[in-house]
Design a protein around this motif. Structure first.
Motif, PDB file in Angstrom:
ATOM      1  N   GLN A   1     -13.834 -22.891 -14.451  1.00  0.00           N
ATOM      2  CA  GLN A   1     -12.581 -22.221 -14.813  1.00  0.00           C
ATOM      3  C   GLN A   1     -12.812 -21.188 -15.896  1.00  0.00           C
ATOM      4  N   GLU A   2     -13.712 -21.495 -16.823  1.00  0.00           N
ATOM      5  CA  GLU A   2     -14.021 -20.541 -17.890  1.00  0.00           C
ATOM      6  C   GLU A   2     -14.634 -19.271 -17.313  1.00  0.00           C
ATOM      7  N   LYS A   3     -15.473 -19.412 -16.297  1.00  0.00           N
ATOM      8  CA  LYS A   3     -16.066 -18.236 -15.654  1.00  0.00           C
ATOM      9  C   LYS A   3     -15.013 -17.413 -14.937  1.00  0.00           C
ATOM     10  N   VAL A   4     -14.124 -18.083 -14.226  1.00  0.00           N
ATOM     11  CA  VAL A   4     -13.054 -17.372 -13.520  1.00  0.00           C
ATOM     12  C   VAL A   4     -12.165 -16.641 -14.522  1.00  0.00           C
ATOM     13  N   ASP A   5     -11.849 -17.293 -15.626  1.00  0.00           N
ATOM     14  CA  ASP A   5     -11.026 -16.652 -16.656  1.00  0.00           C
ATOM     15  C   ASP A   5     -11.716 -15.412 -17.208  1.00  0.00           C
ATOM     16  N   ARG A   6     -13.024 -15.484 -17.403  1.00  0.00           N
ATOM     17  CA  ARG A   6     -13.769 -14.322 -17.899  1.00  0.00           C
ATOM     18  C   ARG A   6     -13.758 -13.192 -16.874  1.00  0.00           C
ATOM     19  N   ILE A   7     -13.883 -13.544 -15.610  1.00  0.00           N
ATOM     20  CA  ILE A   7     -13.855 -12.533 -14.545  1.00  0.00           C
ATOM     21  C   ILE A   7     -12.500 -11.828 -14.515  1.00  0.00           C
TER      22      ILE A   7
ATOM     23  N   ALA B   1     -11.957  -9.635 -17.620  1.00  0.00           N
ATOM     24  CA  ALA B   1     -12.762  -8.421 -17.519  1.00  0.00           C
ATOM     25  C   ALA B   1     -12.153  -7.448 -16.513  1.00  0.00           C
ATOM     26  N   ALA B   2     -11.672  -7.974 -15.405  1.00  0.00           N
ATOM     27  CA  ALA B   2     -11.039  -7.123 -14.393  1.00  0.00           C
ATOM     28  C   ALA B   2      -9.809  -6.433 -14.958  1.00  0.00           C
ATOM     29  N   GLY B   3      -9.010  -7.163 -15.723  1.00  0.00           N
ATOM     30  CA  GLY B   3      -7.830  -6.561 -16.334  1.00  0.00           C
ATOM     31  C   GLY B   3      -8.195  -5.404 -17.247  1.00  0.00           C
ATOM     32  N   ARG B   4      -9.233  -5.600 -18.058  1.00  0.00           N
ATOM     33  CA  ARG B   4      -9.657  -4.528 -18.967  1.00  0.00           C
ATOM     34  C   ARG B   4     -10.180  -3.326 -18.196  1.00  0.00           C
TER      35      ARG B   4
ATOM     36  N   ASN C   1     -19.538  -4.949  -9.631  1.00  0.00           N
ATOM     37  CA  ASN C   1     -20.622  -4.774 -10.603  1.00  0.00           C
ATOM     38  C   ASN C   1     -20.070  -4.529 -12.004  1.00  0.00           C
ATOM     39  N   ARG C   2     -19.050  -3.674 -12.085  1.00  0.00           N
ATOM     40  CA  ARG C   2     -18.449  -3.380 -13.387  1.00  0.00           C
ATOM     41  C   ARG C   2     -17.766  -4.615 -13.959  1.00  0.00           C
ATOM     42  N   ILE C   3     -17.100  -5.353 -13.101  1.00  0.00           N
ATOM     43  CA  ILE C   3     -16.416  -6.565 -13.552  1.00  0.00           C
ATOM     44  C   ILE C   3     -17.432  -7.584 -14.053  1.00  0.00           C
ATOM     45  N   ALA C   4     -18.505  -7.765 -13.291  1.00  0.00           N
ATOM     46  CA  ALA C   4     -19.532  -8.728 -13.689  1.00  0.00           C
ATOM     47  C   ALA C   4     -20.141  -8.355 -15.030  1.00  0.00           C
ATOM     48  N   ALA C   5     -20.452  -7.061 -15.205  1.00  0.00           N
ATOM     49  CA  ALA C   5     -21.049  -6.615 -16.469  1.00  0.00           C
ATOM     50  C   ALA C   5     -20.084  -6.835 -17.637  1.00  0.00           C
ATOM     51  N   ALA C   6     -18.816  -6.511 -17.423  1.00  0.00           N
ATOM     52  CA  ALA C   6     -17.822  -6.668 -18.487  1.00  0.00           C
ATOM     53  C   ALA C   6     -17.593  -8.139 -18.828  1.00  0.00           C
ATOM     54  N   ALA C   7     -17.761  -9.013 -17.828  1.00  0.00           N
ATOM     55  CA  ALA C   7     -17.564 -10.450 -18.044  1.00  0.00           C
ATOM     56  C   ALA C   7     -18.811 -11.132 -18.574  1.00  0.00           C
ATOM     57  N   GLY C   8     -19.943 -10.409 -18.561  1.00  0.00           N
ATOM     58  CA  GLY C   8     -21.193 -11.001 -19.002  1.00  0.00           C
ATOM     59  C   GLY C   8     -21.738 -12.008 -18.011  1.00  0.00           C
ATOM     60  N   LEU C   9     -21.492 -11.762 -16.719  1.00  0.00           N
ATOM     61  CA  LEU C   9     -21.942 -12.661 -15.661  1.00  0.00           C
ATOM     62  C   LEU C   9     -22.721 -11.869 -14.620  1.00  0.00           C
ATOM     63  N   SER C  10     -23.449 -12.573 -13.789  1.00  0.00           N
ATOM     64  CA  SER C  10     -24.150 -11.901 -12.706  1.00  0.00           C
ATOM     65  C   SER C  10     -23.172 -11.585 -11.586  1.00  0.00           C
TER      66      SER C  10
ATOM     67  N   ILE D   1      -9.969 -10.240  -6.625  1.00  0.00           N
ATOM     68  CA  ILE D   1      -9.909 -10.467  -8.077  1.00  0.00           C
ATOM     69  C   ILE D   1      -8.601  -9.927  -8.634  1.00  0.00           C
ATOM     70  N   VAL D   2      -8.253  -8.713  -8.232  1.00  0.00           N
ATOM     71  CA  VAL D   2      -7.003  -8.115  -8.701  1.00  0.00           C
ATOM     72  C   VAL D   2      -5.814  -8.928  -8.210  1.00  0.00           C
TER      73      VAL D   2
END
Length: 222
Positions: A33-39, A42-45, A58-67, A81-82
């Motif tokens: 859940q923490e990973k989903v919340d980060r995704i 990041a998508a919102g930003r 790719n941009r979402i993953a980078a902003a979330a700090g995930l692969s 995601i949106v």
């Protein structure tokens, strides 16, 4: 308008369906859940800063700090995601509005109840980046449109039962009409004042409160 027999308030409205718009795998553990919340955060930003056209997984993953692979574990594409971002925001809006309902023992009078629901929603409009993009997607995506319609109906039902609590002898058509107008007017003003930053925010909010209080007074004097 002819009056109607006072009606017993309807049962507690159910939370609108939480359609997972294209989610591949729902999180079942706190870490997931923490990973989903980060995704989603990041998508919102990213949506707020660059719009939907520049948004990529790719941009979402980078902003979330995930692969990117981790993102694809939960979401098949950026649209999903949106969609989940909007779905979660709608759920929070419902919880905020329904949380002010007199059935919860809030101790609010009718006018305070209406103001409280607007103020709770205003905070959520402020906290969610990229709302203008999310709103623009709704008409084009059937799943989002269906989720939004279900949300609107649940908001309507919770307003109806709240107004019936405060004014049990008010004509039902008046109660239903006002229950439709409250969220429509609030959404338009909050979108203009907070999302698009149009005009003087305080003046717009004051106009909204005056209009809503005038409508609410109609059921109080029924």
């Amino acid at each position: 308008m002819p009056t109607t027999r006072a009606r017993k308030p309807a049962a507690t409205p159910e939370t609108p369906p939480r359609k997972e718009v294209g989610v591949r795998r729902a999180p079942r553990q706190a870490r997931s859940q923490e990973k989903v919340d980060r995704i989603l955060a990041a998508a919102g930003r990213e949506v707020e800063e660059g719009g939907l056209d520049r948004l990529t997984t790719n941009r979402i993953a980078a902003a979330a700090g995930l692969s990117v692979g981790t993102v694809y574990d939960y979401f098949p594409n950026k649209e999903s995601i949106v969609g989940a971002l909007l779905d979660g925001w709608l759920a929070r809006i419902f919880e905020a509005v329904d949380g002010a309902h007199p059935r919860h023992g809030t101790g609010l009078d009718l006018l305070s109840y209406i103001r409280e629901t607007v103020e709770r929603c205003a905070r959520l409009y402020e906290e969610q980046p990229g709302l203008s993009v999310l709103f623009a997607m709704v008409p084009a995506v059937p799943a989002l449109r269906d989720a939004t319609l279900a949300h609107d109906e649940a908001i309507f039902r919770t307003h109806v039962t709240a107004l019936q609590h405060y004014a049990p002898h008010a004509p039902l058509p008046d109660v239903e009409a006002i229950s439709r107008c409250i969220p429509l007017m609030a959404h338009d003003i909050l979108t203009a004042a907070i999302v698009h930053k149009q005009g003087d925010r305080q003046k717009l909010m004051n106009y909204l409160y005056v209009a809503l209080m005038a409508m609410a007074s109609r059921v109080l004097i029924a």
